[in-house]
Design a protein around this motif. Structure first.
Motif, PDB file in Angstrom:
ATOM      1  N   ILE A 244       0.807  -1.220  -0.090  1.00 38.46           N
ATOM      2  CA  ILE A 244      -0.007  -0.013  -0.135  1.00 38.46           C
ATOM      3  C   ILE A 244       0.870   1.226  -0.167  1.00 38.46           C
ATOM      4  CG2 ILE A 244      -1.757   1.244   1.429  1.00 38.46           C
ATOM      5  CD1 ILE A 244      -2.211  -1.511   2.975  1.00 38.46           C
ATOM      6  N   CYS A 245       0.423   2.223  -0.654  1.00 40.08           N
ATOM      7  CA  CYS A 245       1.073   3.392  -0.461  1.00 40.08           C
ATOM      8  C   CYS A 245      -0.105   4.756  -0.329  1.00 40.08           C
ATOM      9  CB  CYS A 245       2.148   3.920  -1.691  1.00 40.08           C
ATOM     10  SG  CYS A 245       1.409   4.310  -3.020  1.00 40.08           S
ATOM     11  N   SER A 246       0.450   5.736   0.397  1.00 37.29           N
ATOM     12  CA  SER A 246      -0.580   7.109   0.262  1.00 37.29           C
ATOM     13  C   SER A 246       0.127   8.009  -0.034  1.00 37.29           C
ATOM     14  CB  SER A 246      -0.798   7.223   1.677  1.00 37.29           C
ATOM     15  OG  SER A 246      -1.890   6.066   2.447  1.00 37.29           O
TER      16      SER A 246
ATOM     17  N   HIS B 284       5.993   8.563   0.887  1.00 39.96           N
ATOM     18  CA  HIS B 284       7.249   8.913   1.573  1.00 39.96           C
ATOM     19  C   HIS B 284       8.066   8.087   2.088  1.00 39.96           C
ATOM     20  CE1 HIS B 284       6.292  12.852  -0.111  1.00 39.96           C
ATOM     21  NE2 HIS B 284       7.143  13.669   0.703  1.00 39.96           N
TER      22      HIS B 284
ATOM     23  N   ASN C  38       8.967   1.253   1.147  1.00 38.43           N
ATOM     24  CA  ASN C  38       8.465  -0.053   1.560  1.00 38.43           C
ATOM     25  C   ASN C  38       7.369  -0.717   0.730  1.00 38.43           C
ATOM     26  OD1 ASN C  38       7.865  -1.722   3.989  1.00 38.43           O
ATOM     27  ND2 ASN C  38       5.804  -0.849   3.406  1.00 38.43           N
ATOM     28  N   HIS C  39       6.594   0.289  -0.162  1.00 38.09           N
ATOM     29  CA  HIS C  39       5.406  -0.218  -1.227  1.00 38.09           C
ATOM     30  C   HIS C  39       6.092  -0.871  -2.215  1.00 38.09           C
ATOM     31  CE1 HIS C  39       6.303   3.751  -2.250  1.00 38.09           C
ATOM     32  NE2 HIS C  39       5.700   3.426  -3.318  1.00 38.09           N
TER      33      HIS C  39
ATOM     34  N   PRO D  16      -6.082   8.978   3.479  1.00 36.19           N
ATOM     35  CA  PRO D  16      -4.563   8.621   3.924  1.00 36.19           C
ATOM     36  C   PRO D  16      -3.744   9.289   2.854  1.00 36.19           C
ATOM     37  CG  PRO D  16      -5.790   6.753   2.891  1.00 36.19           C
ATOM     38  CD  PRO D  16      -6.866   7.638   3.398  1.00 36.19           C
TER      39      PRO D  16
ATOM     40  N   HIS E 140       6.558  17.519   9.338  1.00 34.04           N
ATOM     41  CA  HIS E 140       7.560  18.745   9.130  1.00 34.04           C
ATOM     42  C   HIS E 140       7.594  19.289   7.628  1.00 34.04           C
ATOM     43  CE1 HIS E 140       8.127  17.573  13.307  1.00 34.04           C
ATOM     44  NE2 HIS E 140       8.267  18.813  13.620  1.00 34.04           N
TER      45      HIS E 140
ATOM     46  N   VAL F 220       4.383  15.012   2.862  1.00 33.61           N
ATOM     47  CA  VAL F 220       4.363  13.619   3.500  1.00 33.61           C
ATOM     48  C   VAL F 220       2.731  13.261   3.748  1.00 33.61           C
ATOM     49  CG1 VAL F 220       4.527  12.383   5.807  1.00 33.61           C
ATOM     50  CG2 VAL F 220       6.382  13.898   4.860  1.00 33.61           C
ATOM     51  N   GLY F 221       2.470  12.104   3.221  1.00 34.46           N
ATOM     52  CA  GLY F 221       0.963  11.728   3.343  1.00 34.46           C
ATOM     53  C   GLY F 221       0.682  11.292   4.844  1.00 34.46           C
TER      54      GLY F 221
ATOM     55  N   GLY G 101       2.583   1.100  11.732  1.00 29.23           N
ATOM     56  CA  GLY G 101       3.562   1.754  10.441  1.00 29.23           C
ATOM     57  C   GLY G 101       3.563   0.727   9.335  1.00 29.23           C
TER      58      GLY G 101
ATOM     59  N   GLY H   1      -4.051  -4.012   7.023  1.00 30.57           N
ATOM     60  CA  GLY H   1      -5.586  -3.369   6.557  1.00 30.57           C
ATOM     61  C   GLY H   1      -5.132  -2.211   5.781  1.00 30.57           C
TER      62      GLY H   1
ATOM     63  N   PHE I 109      14.779  18.454   1.883  1.00 35.01           N
ATOM     64  CA  PHE I 109      13.904  17.617   1.490  1.00 35.01           C
ATOM     65  C   PHE I 109      13.359  17.507   0.242  1.00 35.01           C
ATOM     66  CE2 PHE I 109      13.140  17.522   6.143  1.00 35.01           C
ATOM     67  CZ  PHE I 109      13.853  16.212   6.520  1.00 35.01           C
TER      68      PHE I 109
ATOM     69  N   GLN J  31      13.003   4.350  15.022  1.00 37.26           N
ATOM     70  CA  GLN J  31      11.963   5.029  14.712  1.00 37.26           C
ATOM     71  C   GLN J  31      11.607   4.516  13.485  1.00 37.26           C
ATOM     72  OE1 GLN J  31       9.119   9.117  15.034  1.00 37.26           O
ATOM     73  NE2 GLN J  31      11.453   9.435  15.082  1.00 37.26           N
TER      74      GLN J  31
ATOM     75  N   ASP K  20      11.729   6.941  10.057  1.00 37.05           N
ATOM     76  CA  ASP K  20      12.885   7.001   9.256  1.00 37.05           C
ATOM     77  C   ASP K  20      13.518   5.509   9.172  1.00 37.05           C
ATOM     78  OD1 ASP K  20      12.675   9.688   8.920  1.00 37.05           O
ATOM     79  OD2 ASP K  20      13.841   9.995  10.700  1.00 37.05           O
TER      80      ASP K  20
END
Ligand SMILES: Cc1cc2nc3c(=O)[nH]c(=O)nc-3n(C[C@H](O)[C@H](O)[C@H](O)COP(=O)(O)OP(=O)(O)OC[C@H]3O[C@@H](n4cnc5c(N)ncnc54)[C@H](O)[C@@H]3O)c2cc1C
Length: 446
Positions: free
Chosen positions: A64-66, A69, A74-75, A104, A126, A130-131, A186, A191, A308, A404, A407
């Motif tokens: 999944i991606c929203s 970022h 990962n997606h 999302p 920040h 960012v989604g 995360g 789901g 960024f 975390q 990142d």
């Protein structure tokens, strides 16, 4: 309220626009070479339900991606179905109830801008684009989070489509275990979140920032002072140090000391940031700015442009630490000495967690957060820089409590990201909601 328009997009590997559509989902300019078999861009919730049924019938794993970022992308996995939620970006605000429902795919800056009209606030990320999908699921260190809590602490409910295509609501009352998991799992969530229900906050009357710039020869002094004073810094100040090869104003290698503050009045803002103006190192600073009024949107936009920029190649790693500063200094110095070119940087954040957090999957934090961000533009430089962040953080890993997920870099360097008991509980809940393992879990080294 923004509404998605148009039909869902569905493409298969080999289709003409497939590669372009898949790579466009990512904030990163890097092509990791991984490709799904099927790409679906949802335009409404029913498209999510259809995609999950398609995945079930075809025995496809789902990613999944929203907002795209994830530093680790990962997606982007090999095989399976990639579900792109970037168009589920509606924002619906109830100013009286001080609640909002957001999709999302909504960007952080868009929610911030919409809330400003109502004098309301949410601790969004920040950087502007960012989604909210990935940001809220991993915890969410947002504007004023030291005072308001992690952004996921202000999520009061979620609408989720499960692996079998069924739609459920998760909150403290309904499906509480799914709600527990959604606040911290995360990129390992199991789901599809289609709507976040948020509790909103009063917008701070004053948003401002003060900054000091030091030449790199002062690095050890600045970090030692920051560690000493950190625990006493007011919770409405995001006290942070940036190690950069090109500091603002001087263009030289050094440390930027940055202190955004959110306060009820100018007097309160001045008092909360006085530790910088009155600090013993001020005389060595190349620059000390006045306390400047800056909206969170201006600060986000500036962070996006300066630190960024989009479509760069990245290497990122991080750690939570309670270690004494004397033990950390050699590692910090080495980070400074080996940084890839600007806008690469390393962030030290004075976090000092609140003792009162709700019971939720998010459960890893420490007094300080340290993250290294290497960035470069050309694919030819991948070999030169791509291991930099992992190498530096690995050298300091004996001083770390864990990482975390914001990142995360688990594919390169496995590290704990929640308390062991929470990780076990998360896997139990996964087994209940996604018994066939339809959703990809954390992308770790094979
Ligand atoms: C420039 C930049 C600035 C950042 N600033 C901050 C910051 O200030 N504070 C902070 O805490 N973090 C920050 N991050 C980290 C960021 O919050 C995470 O990378 C987050 O995952 C990004 O969310 P996304 O939706 O844009 O990413 P995506 O890449 O779309 O999502 C990441 C992962 O989350 C999961 N996911 C996303 N949406 C859903 C959904 N709707 N349902 C189920 N699973 C989903 C998927 O596993 C996905 O692979 C920053 C990242 C970048 C690149």
């Amino acid at each position: 309220m923004k509404r998605p328009t148009g039909k869902a997009v569905s493409l298969r590997r080999g289709d003409r626009r497939f590669d372009m559509a898949v790579l466009a989902t990512s904030f990163s300019g890097r092509d990791p070479g991984r490709r799904p078999d099927v790409y679906v861009q949802a335009s409404e919730v029913s498209d999510v339900v259809s995609a999950l049924r398609q995945a079930r019938d075809g025995q496809l794993k789902v990613s999944i991606c929203s907002g795209g970022h994830s530093w680790a992308q990962n997606h982007l996995r090999d095989g399976g179905l990639l579900l792109d939620l970037s168009r589920l970006n509606a924002i619906e605000i109830d100013p009286k109830a001080r609640t909002a429902r957001v999709g999302p795919g909504c960007w952080s800056i868009d929610l911030d801008r919409a809330l400003r009209k109502h004098d309301l606030f949410f601790p969004v990320a920040h950087a502007p684009d960012v989604g909210l999908g990935g940001f809220l699921l991993q915890g969410g260190f947002g504007w004023n989070s030291r005072a308001l809590g992690l952004a996921c602490e202000s999520v009061v409910g979620l609408d989720v489509v499960l692996a079998d295509g069924s739609q459920v609501h998760a909150s403290a009352e309904q499906n509480p275990d799914l709600y527990w998991a959604a606040r911290g799992a995360g990129p390992g969530f199991f789901g599809v979140v289609t709507t976040f229900h948020l509790k909103l906050h009063q917008r701070p009357k004053v948003t401002a920032m003060v900054m000091q710039v030091f030449h790199e020869r002062w690095l050890e002094d600045v970090f030692t002072w920051a560690h000493e004073i950190g625990p006493s810094v007011s919770r409405n100040v995001e006290f942070q140090l940036l190690i950069t090869p090109k500091t603002l104003f001087t263009g030289k290698s050094g440390v930027e000391v940055i202190a955004p503050v959110m306060a009820a009045s100018w007097t309160e803002a001045r008092e909360a940031t006085a530790f910088l103006r009155r600090g013993p190192l001020r005389k060595h600073a190349s620059v000390t700015t006045p306390l400047l009024p800056l909206s969170t949107m201006r600060m986000s936009a500036a962070a996006g442009q300066t630190h960024f920029p989009p479509k760069m190649h990245w290497c990122v790693d991080n750690m939570w630490t309670d270690a004494p500063i004397a033990d950390l200094l050699p590692g910090l110095r080495k980070v400074s000495d080996t940084l890839p070119p600007a806008p690469s940087h390393a962030l030290w954040l004075n976090w000092q967690p609140s003792r009162e957090r709700p019971d939720m999957a998010f459960s890893m934090e420490a007094s300080c957060y340290f993250a290294a961000y290497g960035e470069w533009r050309r694919a030819e430089d991948d070999a030169r820089y791509q291991s930099w962040a992992t190498e530096r953080i690995t050298e300091m890993a004996h001083l770390s409590k864990g990482i975390q997920l914001a990142d995360e870099n688990l594919a390169r360097r496995p590290a704990p990201f929640m308390q062991e008991a929470n990780r076990r509980r998360l896997e139990q809940i996964r087994g209940h909601y996604d018994p066939e393992g339809r959703f990809n879990s954390y992308m770790t080294a094979a």
